[in-house]
Design a protein around this motif. Structure first.
Motif, PDB file in Angstrom:
ATOM      1  N   GLY A  51       0.842  -1.190   0.000  1.00  0.00           N
ATOM      2  CA  GLY A  51       0.000   0.000   0.000  1.00  0.00           C
ATOM      3  C   GLY A  51       0.877   1.240   0.000  1.00  0.00           C
ATOM      4  O   GLY A  51       1.881   1.295   0.708  1.00  0.00           O
ATOM      5  N   MET A  52       0.506   2.218  -0.845  1.00  0.00           N
ATOM      6  CA  MET A  52       1.330   3.425  -0.977  1.00  0.00           C
ATOM      7  C   MET A  52       0.536   4.678  -0.665  1.00  0.00           C
ATOM      8  O   MET A  52      -0.695   4.685  -0.778  1.00  0.00           O
ATOM      9  N   VAL A  53       1.226   5.742  -0.327  1.00  0.00           N
ATOM     10  CA  VAL A  53       0.559   7.025  -0.109  1.00  0.00           C
ATOM     11  C   VAL A  53       0.164   7.590  -1.468  1.00  0.00           C
ATOM     12  O   VAL A  53       1.001   7.737  -2.355  1.00  0.00           O
ATOM     13  N   ARG A  54      -1.117   7.890  -1.617  1.00  0.00           N
ATOM     14  CA  ARG A  54      -1.653   8.364  -2.894  1.00  0.00           C
ATOM     15  C   ARG A  54      -1.958   9.852  -2.794  1.00  0.00           C
ATOM     16  O   ARG A  54      -2.453  10.331  -1.779  1.00  0.00           O
ATOM     17  N   ASP A  55      -1.658  10.564  -3.868  1.00  0.00           N
ATOM     18  CA  ASP A  55      -1.959  11.997  -3.914  1.00  0.00           C
ATOM     19  C   ASP A  55      -2.794  12.271  -5.160  1.00  0.00           C
ATOM     20  O   ASP A  55      -2.264  12.456  -6.245  1.00  0.00           O
ATOM     21  N   ASP A  56      -4.115  12.302  -5.013  1.00  0.00           N
ATOM     22  CA  ASP A  56      -5.013  12.448  -6.159  1.00  0.00           C
ATOM     23  C   ASP A  56      -4.948  13.823  -6.799  1.00  0.00           C
ATOM     24  O   ASP A  56      -5.126  13.970  -8.000  1.00  0.00           O
ATOM     25  N   THR A 101      -1.645  17.917  -4.246  1.00  0.00           N
ATOM     26  CA  THR A 101      -1.532  18.957  -3.219  1.00  0.00           C
ATOM     27  C   THR A 101      -1.094  18.407  -1.863  1.00  0.00           C
ATOM     28  O   THR A 101      -0.986  19.152  -0.900  1.00  0.00           O
ATOM     29  N   LEU A 102      -0.856  17.123  -1.824  1.00  0.00           N
ATOM     30  CA  LEU A 102      -0.523  16.509  -0.532  1.00  0.00           C
ATOM     31  C   LEU A 102       0.980  16.552  -0.281  1.00  0.00           C
ATOM     32  O   LEU A 102       1.771  16.087  -1.103  1.00  0.00           O
ATOM     33  N   ASP A 103       1.378  17.123   0.833  1.00  0.00           N
ATOM     34  CA  ASP A 103       2.799  17.106   1.209  1.00  0.00           C
ATOM     35  C   ASP A 103       3.167  15.765   1.843  1.00  0.00           C
ATOM     36  O   ASP A 103       4.172  15.164   1.508  1.00  0.00           O
ATOM     37  N   ALA A 104       2.327  15.346   2.765  1.00  0.00           N
ATOM     38  CA  ALA A 104       2.626  14.112   3.487  1.00  0.00           C
ATOM     39  C   ALA A 104       1.392  13.692   4.265  1.00  0.00           C
ATOM     40  O   ALA A 104       0.461  14.476   4.444  1.00  0.00           O
ATOM     41  N   MET A 105       1.381  12.439   4.691  1.00  0.00           N
ATOM     42  CA  MET A 105       0.360  12.011   5.627  1.00  0.00           C
ATOM     43  C   MET A 105       1.043  11.494   6.889  1.00  0.00           C
ATOM     44  O   MET A 105       2.198  11.065   6.844  1.00  0.00           O
ATOM     45  N   GLU A 106       0.331  11.596   7.982  1.00  0.00           N
ATOM     46  CA  GLU A 106       0.912  11.173   9.250  1.00  0.00           C
ATOM     47  C   GLU A 106       0.024  10.073   9.831  1.00  0.00           C
ATOM     48  O   GLU A 106      -1.175  10.269  10.004  1.00  0.00           O
ATOM     49  N   GLU A 110       2.801 -19.169   5.397  1.00  0.00           N
ATOM     50  CA  GLU A 110       3.551 -18.025   5.915  1.00  0.00           C
ATOM     51  C   GLU A 110       2.749 -16.754   5.680  1.00  0.00           C
ATOM     52  O   GLU A 110       2.092 -16.606   4.636  1.00  0.00           O
ATOM     53  N   VAL A 111       2.802 -15.855   6.647  1.00  0.00           N
ATOM     54  CA  VAL A 111       2.182 -14.542   6.473  1.00  0.00           C
ATOM     55  C   VAL A 111       3.132 -13.485   7.041  1.00  0.00           C
ATOM     56  O   VAL A 111       3.666 -13.651   8.137  1.00  0.00           O
ATOM     57  N   LEU A 112       3.342 -12.437   6.281  1.00  0.00           N
ATOM     58  CA  LEU A 112       4.147 -11.313   6.761  1.00  0.00           C
ATOM     59  C   LEU A 112       3.339 -10.029   6.584  1.00  0.00           C
ATOM     60  O   LEU A 112       2.773  -9.791   5.516  1.00  0.00           O
ATOM     61  N   VAL A 113       3.260  -9.230   7.639  1.00  0.00           N
ATOM     62  CA  VAL A 113       2.631  -7.914   7.556  1.00  0.00           C
ATOM     63  C   VAL A 113       3.626  -6.896   8.103  1.00  0.00           C
ATOM     64  O   VAL A 113       4.118  -7.050   9.221  1.00  0.00           O
ATOM     65  N   ILE A 114       3.929  -5.884   7.297  1.00  0.00           N
ATOM     66  CA  ILE A 114       4.743  -4.766   7.794  1.00  0.00           C
ATOM     67  C   ILE A 114       3.900  -3.507   7.643  1.00  0.00           C
ATOM     68  O   ILE A 114       3.374  -3.235   6.554  1.00  0.00           O
ATOM     69  N   HIS A 115       3.736  -2.764   8.705  1.00  0.00           N
ATOM     70  CA  HIS A 115       2.968  -1.511   8.634  1.00  0.00           C
ATOM     71  C   HIS A 115       3.762  -0.393   9.279  1.00  0.00           C
ATOM     72  O   HIS A 115       4.261  -0.524  10.384  1.00  0.00           O
ATOM     73  N   ARG A 116       3.866   0.708   8.541  1.00  0.00           N
ATOM     74  CA  ARG A 116       4.606   1.860   9.071  1.00  0.00           C
ATOM     75  C   ARG A 116       3.682   2.824   9.782  1.00  0.00           C
ATOM     76  O   ARG A 116       2.477   2.830   9.573  1.00  0.00           O
ATOM     77  N   TYR A 117       4.271   3.673  10.598  1.00  0.00           N
ATOM     78  CA  TYR A 117       3.558   4.793  11.177  1.00  0.00           C
ATOM     79  C   TYR A 117       4.470   6.015  11.061  1.00  0.00           C
ATOM     80  O   TYR A 117       5.618   5.908  10.649  1.00  0.00           O
ATOM     81  N   GLY A 118       3.928   7.177  11.403  1.00  0.00           N
ATOM     82  CA  GLY A 118       4.713   8.410  11.301  1.00  0.00           C
ATOM     83  C   GLY A 118       4.400   9.147  10.011  1.00  0.00           C
ATOM     84  O   GLY A 118       3.339   8.975   9.424  1.00  0.00           O
ATOM     85  N   ARG A 119       5.358   9.961   9.574  1.00  0.00           N
ATOM     86  CA  ARG A 119       5.136  10.837   8.429  1.00  0.00           C
ATOM     87  C   ARG A 119       5.603  10.178   7.139  1.00  0.00           C
ATOM     88  O   ARG A 119       6.721   9.661   7.078  1.00  0.00           O
ATOM     89  N   MET A 120       4.727  10.174   6.128  1.00  0.00           N
ATOM     90  CA  MET A 120       5.058   9.557   4.853  1.00  0.00           C
ATOM     91  C   MET A 120       4.638  10.450   3.692  1.00  0.00           C
ATOM     92  O   MET A 120       3.535  10.989   3.688  1.00  0.00           O
ATOM     93  N   ALA A 121       5.506  10.593   2.706  1.00  0.00           N
ATOM     94  CA  ALA A 121       5.229  11.437   1.542  1.00  0.00           C
ATOM     95  C   ALA A 121       4.527  10.610   0.469  1.00  0.00           C
ATOM     96  O   ALA A 121       4.609   9.379   0.466  1.00  0.00           O
ATOM     97  N   PRO A 122       3.835  11.287  -0.466  1.00  0.00           N
ATOM     98  CA  PRO A 122       3.199  10.565  -1.575  1.00  0.00           C
ATOM     99  C   PRO A 122       4.211   9.667  -2.289  1.00  0.00           C
ATOM    100  O   PRO A 122       5.347  10.076  -2.524  1.00  0.00           O
TER     101      PRO A 122
END
Lengths: 82, 116
Positions: B41-46, B49-54, B81-93
């Motif tokens: 999953g990626m940060v989307r900027d439709d 105008t999006l600088d980042a999401m937190e 096997e199952v692997l899930v990695i999820h980030r938090y914090g500030r992410m740019a498009p």
């Protein structure tokens, strides 16, 4: 004693992320009523409970949930994603 | 917290992850798995105008919730096997927010996912 955690705009309105509260509240709703009676910033944070979710000891629950033996209560807006 | 089921790994982290390296290492050495499916999953900027999401999270509860979902999927589709990695914090498009990898004996099962 219960640790109460606030996330996102709940934290912003109340002005702190976490506090320890001495309370005899029987349910989450009772705790919310106690907090709302404290100060305006709590009243502002808890004005619309339909916009809030609550977790007791890190399990999502509802505002009727009992607080007996609970160690941690957290309030946050509904989660979104995708 | 109960120990995660065998072959199930959930990681919640602030730092970016190496999607290619994670995919390459996933289910390595498993000779009983015939299919691997990955998702990012990626940060989307439709609107441009999006600088980042937190993303803010509730440490402890986040891991538990993700482990619960992953364990349910693992049981439901017999995933090895199952692997899930999820980030938090500030992410740019364009930055990757999360990834999932699943492995199963045959290609029929690993690409299904629970309705959310």
């Amino acid at each position: 004693m219960i640790d109460v955690l606030y996330f996102a705009w709940v934290r912003e309105r109340i002005g702190l992320p976490k506090e320890r509260i001495e309370t005899g509240a029987a349910t989450v709703a009772d705790l919310v009523a106690e907090l709302r009676a404290r100060e305006e910033r709590y009243e502002a944070a808890f004005a619309d409970l339909s916009a809030l979710r609550v977790a007791v000891d890190q399990e999502l629950t509802d505002f009727d949930a009992p607080l007996a033996n609970a160690r941690e209560v957290a309030f946050f807006p509904p989660m979104t994603g995708g | 917290m109960s120990a995660p089921a065998t072959g199930l790994r959930v990681v919640v982290q602030e730092a970016p992850f190496d999607f290619g390296a994670e995919c390459a290492a996933f289910a390595e050495g498993r000779t009983d798995m015939g299919a691997v499916v990955t998702f990012a999953g990626m940060v989307r900027d439709d609107t441009g105008t999006l600088d980042a999401m937190e993303i803010e999270h509730y440490p402890g509860m986040t891991e538990r919730a993700l482990e619960g979902i992953a364990a349910e999927a693992q049981a439901r589709w017999s995933l090895g096997e199952v692997l899930v990695i999820h980030r938090y914090g500030r992410m740019a498009p364009g930055e990757r927010i999360m990834m999932v990898a699943t492995a199963a004996p045959t290609a029929a099962t690993p690409s299904r996912r629970p309705n959310t």
